[in-house]
Design a protein around this motif. Structure first.
Motif, PDB file in Angstrom:
ATOM      1  N   THR B 146      50.677  37.343  26.677  1.00  0.00           N
ATOM      2  CA  THR B 146      49.735  36.401  27.265  1.00  0.00           C
ATOM      3  C   THR B 146      49.873  36.362  28.785  1.00  0.00           C
ATOM      4  O   THR B 146      48.884  36.353  29.516  1.00  0.00           O
ATOM      5  CB  THR B 146      49.952  35.004  26.661  1.00  0.00           C
ATOM      6  N   LYS B 147      51.126  36.380  29.244  1.00  0.00           N
ATOM      7  CA  LYS B 147      51.339  36.413  30.706  1.00  0.00           C
ATOM      8  C   LYS B 147      50.710  37.658  31.317  1.00  0.00           C
ATOM      9  O   LYS B 147      50.047  37.598  32.359  1.00  0.00           O
ATOM     10  CB  LYS B 147      52.842  36.417  31.019  1.00  0.00           C
ATOM     11  N   ALA B 148      50.923  38.768  30.625  1.00  0.00           N
ATOM     12  CA  ALA B 148      50.373  40.032  31.140  1.00  0.00           C
ATOM     13  C   ALA B 148      48.850  39.961  31.212  1.00  0.00           C
ATOM     14  O   ALA B 148      48.244  40.427  32.180  1.00  0.00           O
ATOM     15  CB  ALA B 148      50.813  41.186  30.240  1.00  0.00           C
ATOM     16  N   GLN B 149      48.262  39.336  30.213  1.00  0.00           N
ATOM     17  CA  GLN B 149      46.795  39.211  30.205  1.00  0.00           C
ATOM     18  C   GLN B 149      46.303  38.338  31.361  1.00  0.00           C
ATOM     19  O   GLN B 149      45.303  38.654  32.002  1.00  0.00           O
ATOM     20  CB  GLN B 149      46.334  38.563  28.904  1.00  0.00           C
ATOM     21  N   ILE B 150      47.012  37.233  31.576  1.00  0.00           N
ATOM     22  CA  ILE B 150      46.600  36.341  32.665  1.00  0.00           C
ATOM     23  C   ILE B 150      46.642  37.108  33.973  1.00  0.00           C
ATOM     24  O   ILE B 150      45.743  37.012  34.823  1.00  0.00           O
ATOM     25  CB  ILE B 150      47.516  35.095  32.716  1.00  0.00           C
ATOM     26  N   ASP B 151      47.686  37.925  34.095  1.00  0.00           N
ATOM     27  CA  ASP B 151      47.872  38.733  35.289  1.00  0.00           C
ATOM     28  C   ASP B 151      46.750  39.771  35.413  1.00  0.00           C
ATOM     29  O   ASP B 151      46.057  39.846  36.433  1.00  0.00           O
ATOM     30  CB  ASP B 151      49.239  39.429  35.175  1.00  0.00           C
ATOM     31  N   GLU B 152      46.550  40.515  34.319  1.00  0.00           N
ATOM     32  CA  GLU B 152      45.602  41.642  34.374  1.00  0.00           C
ATOM     33  C   GLU B 152      44.146  41.187  34.404  1.00  0.00           C
ATOM     34  O   GLU B 152      43.349  41.697  35.176  1.00  0.00           O
ATOM     35  CB  GLU B 152      45.769  42.537  33.133  1.00  0.00           C
ATOM     36  N   VAL B 153      43.819  40.262  33.510  1.00  0.00           N
ATOM     37  CA  VAL B 153      42.404  39.918  33.360  1.00  0.00           C
ATOM     38  C   VAL B 153      41.940  38.957  34.436  1.00  0.00           C
ATOM     39  O   VAL B 153      40.872  39.116  35.015  1.00  0.00           O
ATOM     40  CB  VAL B 153      42.131  39.324  31.965  1.00  0.00           C
ATOM     41  N   ILE B 154      42.772  37.927  34.707  1.00  0.00           N
ATOM     42  CA  ILE B 154      42.329  36.920  35.672  1.00  0.00           C
ATOM     43  C   ILE B 154      42.823  37.254  37.077  1.00  0.00           C
ATOM     44  O   ILE B 154      42.215  36.859  38.065  1.00  0.00           O
ATOM     45  CB  ILE B 154      42.812  35.519  35.248  1.00  0.00           C
ATOM     46  N   GLY B 155      43.927  37.981  37.123  1.00  0.00           N
ATOM     47  CA  GLY B 155      44.489  38.283  38.428  1.00  0.00           C
ATOM     48  C   GLY B 155      45.345  37.144  38.976  1.00  0.00           C
ATOM     49  O   GLY B 155      45.472  36.953  40.177  1.00  0.00           O
ATOM     50  N   LEU B 156      45.924  36.381  38.076  1.00  0.00           N
ATOM     51  CA  LEU B 156      46.794  35.274  38.480  1.00  0.00           C
ATOM     52  C   LEU B 156      48.234  35.636  38.164  1.00  0.00           C
ATOM     53  O   LEU B 156      48.501  36.205  37.104  1.00  0.00           O
ATOM     54  CB  LEU B 156      46.447  34.028  37.665  1.00  0.00           C
ATOM     55  N   ASP B 157      49.120  35.286  39.057  1.00  0.00           N
ATOM     56  CA  ASP B 157      50.538  35.530  38.793  1.00  0.00           C
ATOM     57  C   ASP B 157      51.002  34.521  37.733  1.00  0.00           C
ATOM     58  O   ASP B 157      50.956  33.314  37.958  1.00  0.00           O
ATOM     59  CB  ASP B 157      51.333  35.363  40.085  1.00  0.00           C
ATOM     60  N   ALA B 158      51.431  35.040  36.587  1.00  0.00           N
ATOM     61  CA  ALA B 158      51.802  34.152  35.492  1.00  0.00           C
ATOM     62  C   ALA B 158      53.299  34.182  35.247  1.00  0.00           C
ATOM     63  O   ALA B 158      53.781  33.718  34.210  1.00  0.00           O
ATOM     64  CB  ALA B 158      51.052  34.547  34.226  1.00  0.00           C
ATOM     65  N   SER B 159      54.059  34.722  36.218  1.00  0.00           N
ATOM     66  CA  SER B 159      55.488  34.889  35.962  1.00  0.00           C
ATOM     67  C   SER B 159      56.183  33.547  35.742  1.00  0.00           C
ATOM     68  O   SER B 159      57.118  33.447  34.952  1.00  0.00           O
ATOM     69  CB  SER B 159      56.140  35.670  37.100  1.00  0.00           C
TER      70      SER B 159
END
Lengths: 402, 600
Positions: B146-159
């Motif tokens: 899910t974090k990876a998706q937030i990062d990839e799809v939305i472009g938000l740092d989800a770390s």
């Protein structure tokens, strides 16, 4: 013409017969077995106390005469009809006593028609002479079919041979015999019906009742259809058979005078004409309905439906009446049209106006639309349903009545 | 008045069912806004339908007091946001009142279409965004993916996304702490003239119109006469307060604070969402940047099944409109359906909600005609007209061009259903804009005519993806379309309620389907009935209902009269429930089923 001269002793004073005639219906609710198509008030009982029923029916005649008619204003009885159930299972003495009691309480027309419905089994055939002696002068024989397969399907107790024997005897005993047939059952071909109807017509009777099989609620057939045991004939094929029936009977000189009834001229069932012409009639016996003209009103009477409850109430109160309700002008006019338009002769418009009074009953737009479409015919005096409209009568009425 | 440094204004944004309302409940509970026994599940979703469907329709707000780990007490203003595509506009205006957002993503599902749409809106509003991974307690949860998706799809740092379970309350303290440490406090000048943003308003039977606002500059006080800078009207504040979520009265509210006021305002229509409230005596020089008013994009006719209920329907619509200015209605007369109303909605779901509320809350039986969009019709005369009722479409001979609205749709779908979804979009005249894989999910962006989407797109998408696809859209532009008016005729009479505007390429199939369906639904009558579909004068499909041939009682004697008369009465009553088109009686069910056809 009555077969048996009827006593005219101490005949009560005659008042003018109501428009449409006056008749008495007597219901005998018992049958040897229940037919799967029948939704009439009929019951199978191990044994019936004939004496008790005899007393009860006479009591109801007395009750109706006293309750609704002044002694000096008793209308002339034009017809008596023993229906059922299977009234041919009545004791002939009871039939004789009922006829005599009606004759004692009301004047009987010189040509009074007295019909009894009979099953064409050998047991019942044996009683035909006794019924004639009792005063019955017209027999309606529930043959239903002239082939054994159809008779089995219809759950009848007789076969075709037995029926024809009974018919033969009936015609020797009675001058007026009518025969019932049921058609348009599943799988019946036009050819087989044509053949069966031809055989019925060859018998040379003056009256035939030809009913299309209807799947009524609370019948064996209704359950069977729901279970998928068979599918009723579709409406279009039923319509084809209806048309075929009209052609054949008309050609044979027995045109339909009513949706399902055919007769030579003058041989129509006078009792049933009372219903269709909105005459008056007493309904005696369990579940019987009546229409009584009293005090300027038209009353709808209904007797208790269950045979035992009816008998108990008659023993207790002298009658088995469940309800008597005055009908409003609109209701009377609706009944007049609903019943009268079944007849080939149609309805008399002057009488319709008289019955309806101020109530608006007919939709003039529907009337002109249905005339234009060829379903209705209108003259200054009468409204009739054309042969094309007759098989659609329910629908015509739904459109026509306001 | 509270020091803005101790205020955090935030929204919770999420895809539907990802746990937004449950998290809101937990936050309220954790801050003691309501005692546990007072908590009704999802307190913010107050309307019955909202609670049942899990959709928030009206924005709500709650003021929470939170004692942070730094020992200080903060005021947290939670703005709830609607969670569905049709209410995108309401989301934007809620976001405008906040500095940050919690982006809630269901860790068992991942990023969905509305996660994306709402996240973009938050980014546009310059929000600081704290990603929150919900349902982390479930076995199917996959935090890393899910974090990876937030990062990839939305472009938000989800770390540093906060893992939580809104259901059990796990991680909720960390969320509260993140609000304080990661979101910026509001800015604002208490000494400046009053500028407060009108976020929302609704009608309350006891209080009249309640206005929800956020103060940007200055101080708003009880008794103050405030001017609506755009609307122009002036009202004296008689109640001022905050929701905790209970109403708590206040004497004044300063910069960064969110509250409500009542001021003897009679109608919601007097309060324009996005307007700026200022002090009449010391007005601000310029208003805050406002909003475009939300406008209906989908229209349909609503008719009472029983004509006698027309007045009830009018009254009910009026009541609903009190609280929902985005919904419009005007009287409409249909030859087939009688008197009713032409209604405008923000979208299909909005339509569904209004219809359902009319049925449920007002106990009305309704027929809704097929939804239509707004067409811009350029006439040969050079004039342009807007048409949202197919019946109003001018004759084709006078039409120069018809423009129809197009949308950009974002669809998130597991890759196993991608083929079906692409097929659907192509069939609906779609143009692919983008297609991005992220793990085993795919984000597809398509441009589509809205006309196709209101017809049966949602249901088709749902069945094409077994319910796994999510969808969000916004109207982008009008484009010329090869559109025709499809007319359904019964015995030569057009049935106005069944007219539709469709793409020429679809007209024949649609017309044929409708004719076939009607053939099965219109009972046989005394006359043969011709059912035709036509474009202009050209018949493109035809079916015939043959005439009824038999309807008569075989037996009718003395004992049958009463019973049969009742039967006849029933038959007549049944006929009254039919609608007449020309000479033909059409049962209501036929309209319902024909109008529903697209939904199957």
């Amino acid at each position: 013409m009555p077969d048996v001269p009827l006593g005219r002793r101490a005949a009560p004073a005659v008042s003018e017969a109501p428009a449409g005639g006056f008749g008495v219906y007597v219901h005998w609710p018992f049958c040897a077995s229940k037919c799967p198509y029948c939704d009439f008030n009929s019951h199978v009982r191990e044994s019936v106390d004939q004496a008790a029923w005899h007393r009860a029916l006479l009591a109801e005649i007395d009750h109706f005469a006293a309750r609704y008619f002044a002694p000096e204003a008793r209308p002339e009885v034009g017809s008596i009809f023993f229906g059922g159930g299977t009234p041919s299972r009545m004791a002939p003495e009871t039939v004789a006593a009922v006829i005599a009691r009606i004759g004692a309480r009301f004047p009987l027309a010189p040509d009074v028609e007295i019909t009894l419905e009979a099953n064409p089994t050998s047991t019942e055939a044996a009683k035909l002479r006794a019924f004639r002696a009792a005063g019955v002068n017209r027999l309606s024989l529930g043959v239903q079919a002239l082939n054994d397969a159809a008779l089995r399907f219809l759950g009848r107790q007789h076969d075709a041979r037995e029926a024809l024997q009974a018919l033969d005897l009936a015609r020797r005993v009675f001058t007026r015999v009518s025969l019932d047939l049921i058609y348009a059952y599943p799988g019946q071909s036009a050819a087989s019906w044509r053949d069966e109807l031809a055989r019925a017509l060859e018998l040379g009777l003056d009256h035939l009742s030809l009913y299309q099989l209807t799947i009524e609620e609370n019948t064996g057939f209704h359950g069977a259809v729901r279970r998928g045991a068979f599918t009723p004939m579709d409406d279009d094929r039923q319509a084809d058979l209806y048309e075929l029936t009209q052609e054949i009977t008309a050609a044979a000189g027995l045109p339909a005078y009513e949706i399902s009834n055919h007769a030579r001229p003058g041989e129509a069932c006078r009792h049933n004409l009372v219903y269709w012409r909105t005459g008056a009639y007493l309904g005696l016996g369990p579940g019987a309905h009546g229409r009584i003209a009293a005090g300027g009103e038209r009353l709808a009477s209904q007797q208790v439906r269950s045979p035992e409850a009816w008998a108990a109430q008659v023993a207790r109160e002298g009658h088995g009446t469940l309800s008597v309700t005055p009908l409003g002008a609109t209701e009377v006019a609706q009944e007049f049209l609903m019943m009268g338009l079944r007849l080939a002769e149609g309805v008399d418009l002057a009488r319709l106006r008289a019955l309806a009074g101020d109530a608006a009953v007919l939709d003039p737009q529907a009337l002109s639309r249905l005339r234009a479409a060829g379903f209705l015919a209108l003259t200054d005096e009468r409204l009739t349903v054309t042969p094309a409209g007759r098989p659609l009568l329910n629908r015509l009425l739904a459109e026509l009545l306001l | 008045m509270i020091d803005p440094a101790r205020i955090r204004n935030f929204a919770i944004i999420a895809h539907i069912d990802h746990g937004k309302s449950t998290l809101a409940d937990r936050l309220i509970e954790a801050c003691g806004g309501l005692e546990k026994r007072q908590m009704q599940a999802q307190v913010l979703d107050s309307m019955e339908i909202e609670r049942e469907r899990g959709i928030t329709i009206k924005a709500q707000t709650v003021r929470l007091e939170y004692k942070a780990r730094d020992g200080k007490t903060y005021v947290l203003n939670l703005m709830d946001t609607p969670g569905h595509v049709d209410f995108a506009y309401e989301v934007s205006r809620s976001l405008a009142a906040c500095e940050g957002s919690l982006l809630v993503v269901d860790a068992t599902q991942g990023v969905e279409a509305q996660t994306l749409a709402n996240a973009y809106k938050a980014i546009e509003s310059n929000h600081e965004i704290v990603p929150v991974l919900n349902k982390i307690d479930l076995p199917a949860a996959d935090a890393d993916r899910t974090k990876a998706q937030i990062d990839e799809v939305i472009g938000l740092d989800a770390s540093d996304a906060v893992p939580i379970s809104a259901k059990t309350g796990m991680g909720v303290p960390e969320v509260l702490e993140a609000l304080v440490t990661r979101l910026p406090p509001p800015k604002g000048d208490a000494a400046a003239p009053l500028k407060a943003l009108l976020i929302d308003s609704w009608y309350d039977a006891y209080l009249g119109v309640v206005v929800l606002f956020r103060v940007f500059d200055g101080v708003i006080r009880k008794g103050m006469r405030v001017r609506m800078m755009e609307g122009g009207s002036v009202h004296q504040i008689d109640r001022l307060g905050v929701f905790t979520p209970k109403m708590v009265m206040q004497d004044e509210l300063g910069p960064g604070e969110v509250g409500f006021l009542t001021a003897s305002i009679k109608e919601v229509a007097e309060t324009k969402i996005g307007d700026t409230l200022t002090d009449e005596r010391r007005p601000a020089a310029a208003p805050l940047p406002g909003f475009q008013p939300s406008v209906p994009v989908v229209f349909c006719g609503l008719f009472p099944t029983d004509a006698a209920n027309f007045a009830d329907l009018r009254e009910s619509l009026g009541k609903l409109r009190l609280n929902d200015a985005s919904f419009q209605f005007e009287p409409e007369t249909s030859a087939a359906l009688g008197f009713g109303f032409r209604c405008g909605f923000l979208g299909l779901l909005h339509l569904e909600i209004i219809r359902e509320r009319l049925v449920r809350e007002f106990d009305l039986d309704l027929i809704a005609t097929a939804p239509s969009v707004i067409y811009r019709v350029a006439l040969r005369t050079g004039k342009e007209v807007e048409v949202h009722n197919p019946v109003d479409m001018p004759d084709p001979t006078v039409i120069e061009r018809i423009d129809e609205p197009w949308i950009e749709a974002t669809i998130m779908v597991p890759d196993g259903y991608l083929g079906q979804v692409l097929k659907l979009c192509e069939e609906k005249r779609g143009e692919q804009v983008n297609l991005t894989y992220t793990g085993n999910r795919v984000m597809v962006v398509y441009r589509l005519p809205l006309n196709e989407v209101v017809f049966d797109f949602y249901d088709r998408l749902k069945s094409a993806s077994r319910g796994y696809a999510s969808f969000d859209y916004h109207v982008i532009e009008y484009r010329p379309g090869d559109l025709v008016k499809l007319t359904i005729m019964v015995n030569g009479e057009p049935v106005d309620a069944l007219a539709a505007i469709v793409h020429r390429g679809r007209a024949e199939q649609r017309g044929r389907q409708l004719c076939e369906r009607l053939k099965d639904l219109i009972p046989r009558q005394l006359f043969r009935i011709a059912i035709q579909a036509a474009i202009g004068g050209r018949v493109i499909a035809r079916e015939t209902v043959s005439a009824m041939r038999k309807d008569v009682l075989a037996k009718c004697y003395g004992g049958d009269v009463s019973r049969k008369r009742k039967l006849l009465e029933k038959q007549k009553a049944g006929k009254k429930r039919m609608r007449q088109v020309g000479n033909v009686d059409i049962p209501q069910e036929a309209f319902l089923a024909a109008l529903k056809m697209g939904e199957e």
